[in-house]
Design an enzyme around this catalytic site. Structure first.
Site, short mmCIF file in Angstrom:
data_model
loop_
_atom_site.label_atom_id
_atom_site.label_comp_id
_atom_site.label_asym_id
_atom_site.label_seq_id
_atom_site.Cartn_x
_atom_site.Cartn_y
_atom_site.Cartn_z
N THR A 108 0.82 -1.22 0.00
CA THR A 108 0.00 0.00 0.00
C THR A 108 0.85 1.26 0.00
OG1 THR A 108 -0.01 0.16 2.41
CG2 THR A 108 -1.73 -1.20 1.41
N ASP A 200 17.70 2.03 -1.82
CA ASP A 200 17.04 1.95 -0.51
C ASP A 200 18.02 2.45 0.56
OD1 ASP A 200 16.24 0.93 2.10
OD2 ASP A 200 14.75 -0.27 1.04
C1 PRP Z 1 11.81 4.33 3.57
C2 PRP Z 1 12.53 5.65 3.88
C3 PRP Z 1 11.45 6.48 4.48
C4 PRP Z 1 10.23 6.03 3.73
C5 PRP Z 1 9.95 7.08 2.72
O1 PRP Z 1 11.69 3.60 4.71
O2 PRP Z 1 13.61 5.50 4.76
O3 PRP Z 1 11.25 6.29 5.87
O4 PRP Z 1 10.54 4.78 3.11
O5 PRP Z 1 8.80 6.76 2.04
P1 PRP Z 1 7.47 7.60 2.07
O6 PRP Z 1 7.86 9.06 1.93
O7 PRP Z 1 6.78 7.07 0.86
O8 PRP Z 1 6.75 7.30 3.35
P2 PRP Z 1 11.33 2.05 4.77
O9 PRP Z 1 9.87 1.83 4.91
O10 PRP Z 1 12.01 1.35 3.62
O11 PRP Z 1 11.96 1.60 6.16
P3 PRP Z 1 13.48 1.57 6.66
O12 PRP Z 1 13.90 2.99 6.91
O13 PRP Z 1 13.34 0.78 7.92
O14 PRP Z 1 14.31 0.89 5.61
#
Ligand code: PRP
Length: 208
Positions: A108, A200
């Site tokens: 999502t 990532d």
């Molecule tokens: C990634 C990134 C942000 C988020 C950004 O985190 O570090 O926190 O996605 O996406 P958004 O602006 O669409 O919300 P992730 O969910 O991969 O987690 P992590 O930091 O634990 O790798």
């Protein structure tokens, strides 16, 4: 693009960001660059920090000066926001660090909260929300929602890369939150990654 967005124009930021994006940059170097970029971006994001007059004794006598007068909280969004904390603590050694745990659901793309230990009452006057990537903006919006419910009044977002979609979403939801980043990239791809981006950020930081 919106006035809330502040993209750094500093040559050192541009140089370090380019090294950061490079697939040839290993995990150790990646973490070092993130720390350095956080310090440089923090310097720019704190340009309007409140000051109070302060007098000190120099070896030659009294000097009128200033001291930073706001209590600052930094709020890294786990995991990847952690990488930005060190550089900020180098500039602002007395900040409070309040962790917020969110991950983005891969289907999502919505943020899911898994950690929040904020105390009942706000303890800071300025919050710096840290996350290297502002992609859809969902994580940043959810964090600002949490901080505003907590009672935080002055909030800034500090990250490395932003997508136009994330900037639009965050400024629509929270027009009072300024956004400080090293670069505004072109777009999001169909799985919500920033393009050209850096991959990532959490995986490159933590070797996963
Ligand atoms: C990634 C990134 C942000 C988020 C950004 O985190 O570090 O926190 O996605 O996406 P958004 O602006 O669409 O919300 P992730 O969910 O991969 O987690 P992590 O930091 O634990 O790798």
């Amino acid at each position: 693009m919106t006035a809330a967005l502040q993209v750094s124009t500093h040559p050192l930021v541009k140089h370090k960001l380019t090294r950061l994006r490079d697939t040839a940059t290993d995990h150790r170097k990646f973490r070092e660059l993130v720390r350095e970029l956080a310090l440089l971006l923090c310097y720019e994001a704190t340009r309007d920090l409140a000051l109070a007059p302060a007098t000190v004794d120099t070896p030659m006598g009294e000097a009128a000066g200033w001291e930073a007068s706001e209590v600052i909280g930094v709020v890294p969004i786990l995991r990847a926001g952690l990488g930005l904390v060190d550089g900020i603590q180098e500039l602002l050694p007395n900040v409070q660090v309040w962790h917020i745990g969110l991950y983005r659901d891969e289907e999502t793309l919505r943020p899911v909260q898994y950690y929040n230990k904020l105390p009942d009452e706000p303890t800071v006057q300025l919050c710096l929300v840290l996350d290297p990537m502002l992609a859809t903006g969902g994580s940043a919006i959810a964090t600002v929602d949490i901080l505003k419910r907590w009672g935080a009044r002055r909030i800034k977002f500090l990250g490395i890369l932003a997508a136009p979609e994330g900037v639009e979403a965050l400024t629509t939801a929270h027009p009072d939150v300024s956004i400080h980043v090293a670069e505004l990239d072109e777009r999001l791809n169909d799985i919500g990654f920033i393009v050209p981006g850096l991959g990532d950020a959490g995986d490159r930081m933590f070797g996963t």
